[in-house]
Write a protein that holds these residues in place. Structure first.
Motif, PDB file in Angstrom:
ATOM      1  N   VAL A 171     -87.532 106.309 -10.763  1.00 59.87           N
ATOM      2  CA  VAL A 171     -86.654 105.181 -10.485  1.00 59.87           C
ATOM      3  C   VAL A 171     -86.687 104.845  -8.994  1.00 59.87           C
ATOM      4  CG1 VAL A 171     -84.297 104.289 -10.644  1.00 59.87           C
ATOM      5  CG2 VAL A 171     -85.149 105.885 -12.386  1.00 59.87           C
ATOM      6  N   ALA A 172     -87.030 103.582  -8.693  1.00 60.38           N
ATOM      7  CA  ALA A 172     -87.050 103.102  -7.309  1.00 60.38           C
ATOM      8  C   ALA A 172     -85.770 102.310  -7.054  1.00 60.38           C
ATOM      9  CB  ALA A 172     -88.269 102.226  -7.071  1.00 60.38           C
ATOM     10  N   CYS A 173     -85.013 102.749  -6.076  1.00 57.01           N
ATOM     11  CA  CYS A 173     -83.761 102.079  -5.715  1.00 57.01           C
ATOM     12  C   CYS A 173     -83.932 101.375  -4.369  1.00 57.01           C
ATOM     13  CB  CYS A 173     -82.625 103.092  -5.606  1.00 57.01           C
ATOM     14  SG  CYS A 173     -82.243 103.935  -7.149  1.00 57.01           S
ATOM     15  N   THR A 174     -83.201 100.280  -4.212  1.00 58.49           N
ATOM     16  CA  THR A 174     -83.191  99.526  -2.960  1.00 58.49           C
ATOM     17  C   THR A 174     -81.746  99.331  -2.542  1.00 58.49           C
ATOM     18  OG1 THR A 174     -85.190  98.350  -3.625  1.00 58.49           O
ATOM     19  CG2 THR A 174     -83.902  97.378  -1.855  1.00 58.49           C
ATOM     20  N   ILE A 175     -81.469  99.609  -1.291  1.00 53.52           N
ATOM     21  CA  ILE A 175     -80.154  99.287  -0.732  1.00 53.52           C
ATOM     22  C   ILE A 175     -80.378  98.184   0.291  1.00 53.52           C
ATOM     23  CG2 ILE A 175     -78.110 100.100   0.492  1.00 53.52           C
ATOM     24  CD1 ILE A 175     -78.727 102.918  -0.513  1.00 53.52           C
ATOM     25  N   THR A 176     -79.811  97.019   0.000  1.00 52.17           N
ATOM     26  CA  THR A 176     -79.957  95.863   0.884  1.00 52.17           C
ATOM     27  C   THR A 176     -78.670  95.684   1.675  1.00 52.17           C
ATOM     28  OG1 THR A 176     -81.412  94.813  -0.723  1.00 52.17           O
ATOM     29  CG2 THR A 176     -80.455  93.384   0.969  1.00 52.17           C
ATOM     30  N   ASN A 177     -78.797  95.630   2.982  1.00 56.06           N
ATOM     31  CA  ASN A 177     -77.656  95.361   3.855  1.00 56.06           C
ATOM     32  C   ASN A 177     -77.857  94.020   4.534  1.00 56.06           C
ATOM     33  OD1 ASN A 177     -78.001  98.510   3.856  1.00 56.06           O
ATOM     34  ND2 ASN A 177     -75.841  98.072   4.218  1.00 56.06           N
ATOM     35  N   THR A 178     -76.890  93.114   4.310  1.00 59.74           N
ATOM     36  CA  THR A 178     -76.928  91.785   4.919  1.00 59.74           C
ATOM     37  C   THR A 178     -75.882  91.741   6.016  1.00 59.74           C
ATOM     38  OG1 THR A 178     -77.605  90.838   2.810  1.00 59.74           O
ATOM     39  CG2 THR A 178     -76.742  89.320   4.472  1.00 59.74           C
ATOM     40  N   ARG A 179     -76.330  91.416   7.216  1.00 60.20           N
ATOM     41  CA  ARG A 179     -75.422  91.371   8.372  1.00 60.20           C
ATOM     42  C   ARG A 179     -74.359  90.300   8.132  1.00 60.20           C
ATOM     43  NH1 ARG A 179     -74.145  94.004  13.291  1.00 60.20           N
ATOM     44  NH2 ARG A 179     -76.313  94.593  13.535  1.00 60.20           N
ATOM     45  N   LYS A 180     -73.092  90.667   8.300  1.00 61.82           N
ATOM     46  CA  LYS A 180     -72.002  89.682   8.183  1.00 61.82           C
ATOM     47  C   LYS A 180     -72.050  88.752   9.375  1.00 61.82           C
ATOM     48  CE  LYS A 180     -68.876  92.790   5.707  1.00 61.82           C
ATOM     49  NZ  LYS A 180     -67.614  93.554   5.798  1.00 61.82           N
ATOM     50  N   THR A 181     -71.691  87.503   9.144  1.00 66.06           N
ATOM     51  CA  THR A 181     -71.704  86.546  10.248  1.00 66.06           C
ATOM     52  C   THR A 181     -70.517  86.812  11.153  1.00 66.06           C
ATOM     53  OG1 THR A 181     -70.511  84.977   8.882  1.00 66.06           O
ATOM     54  CG2 THR A 181     -72.899  84.778   8.944  1.00 66.06           C
ATOM     55  N   GLY A 182     -70.719  86.601  12.445  1.00 64.10           N
ATOM     56  CA  GLY A 182     -69.660  86.862  13.426  1.00 64.10           C
ATOM     57  C   GLY A 182     -68.681  85.695  13.498  1.00 64.10           C
ATOM     58  N   THR A 183     -67.597  85.931  14.140  1.00 63.49           N
ATOM     59  CA  THR A 183     -66.621  84.866  14.350  1.00 63.49           C
ATOM     60  C   THR A 183     -66.434  84.656  15.835  1.00 63.49           C
ATOM     61  OG1 THR A 183     -64.833  86.489  14.276  1.00 63.49           O
ATOM     62  CG2 THR A 183     -65.349  85.340  12.223  1.00 63.49           C
TER      63      THR A 183
END
Length: 183
Positions: A171-183
């Motif tokens: 089983v190949a797993c991927t953890i994707t992290n998307t940077r939250k936009t700043g304020t």
């Protein structure tokens, strides 16, 4: 047989054939890893038709043999399940670093985009994958998504996921992290 290799790089159904041993001897059978193989990736058992048995790859004593005795032994290898975790970042040039884990053990430290644990052998049953913040990284700065092929996808925002695996699973797993936009 008796610590001497009788057949090399044997696959499913391979055999040494019968090997002569001294009368009254107490021969042993077993296996060592062939080319490109690690015994740690398998659960092994040995079963002989004279009732000698073992739950490992040997050596196993088959007992004292008399003239004319023939003992057949079978070594069975079951491939342990394997799991990998790969890190993806959005944007791909994001400087975040993450410690990738399998069953609560860090298998890759400070992984950036494309970093991976590679396939790791695990025991059959429930397995978990996840991440911790690596050097100079805060998980609060990211939206996370864990996906493990046919085993499923974690709830949005989860940084770990658990699922069952059986012998032979990969089983190949991927953890994707998307940077939250700043304020």
């Amino acid at each position: 047989v008796n610590g001497s290799t009788q057949a090399t790089d044997v696959g499913d159904g391979g055999t040494t054939g019968f090997v002569n041993v001294a009368v009254g001897s107490n021969p042993s059978v077993g296996e060592i890893a062939g080319t490109g193989t690690s015994l740690n990736d398998y659960e092994a058992s040995i079963s002989c038709d004279n009732t000698a048995n073992s739950n490992n790859s040997g050596p196993l004593s088959v007992g004292s043999l008399n003239a004319g005795d023939q003992v057949s032994c079978t070594i069975t290898n079951k491939r342990k399940p394997q799991v990998s975790v790969t890190k993806l970042l959005s944007p791909t040039a994001d400087p975040g670093r993450f410690d990738l884990q399998v069953n609560g053990q860090t298998r890759k430290e400070d992984a950036g985009n494309g970093g991976t644990t590679g396939f790791v052998s695990v025991d059959p049953g429930q397995v978990s994958v996840g991440e911790l913040a690596g050097a100079s990284t805060s998980l609060d700065d990211y939206d996370a998504q864990v996906t493990c092929g046919p085993k499923g996808t974690a709830s949005a925002g989860a940084t770990s996921f658990a699922f069952p695996v059986g012998y032979g699973d990969q089983v190949a797993c991927t953890i994707t992290n998307t940077r939250k936009t700043g304020t």
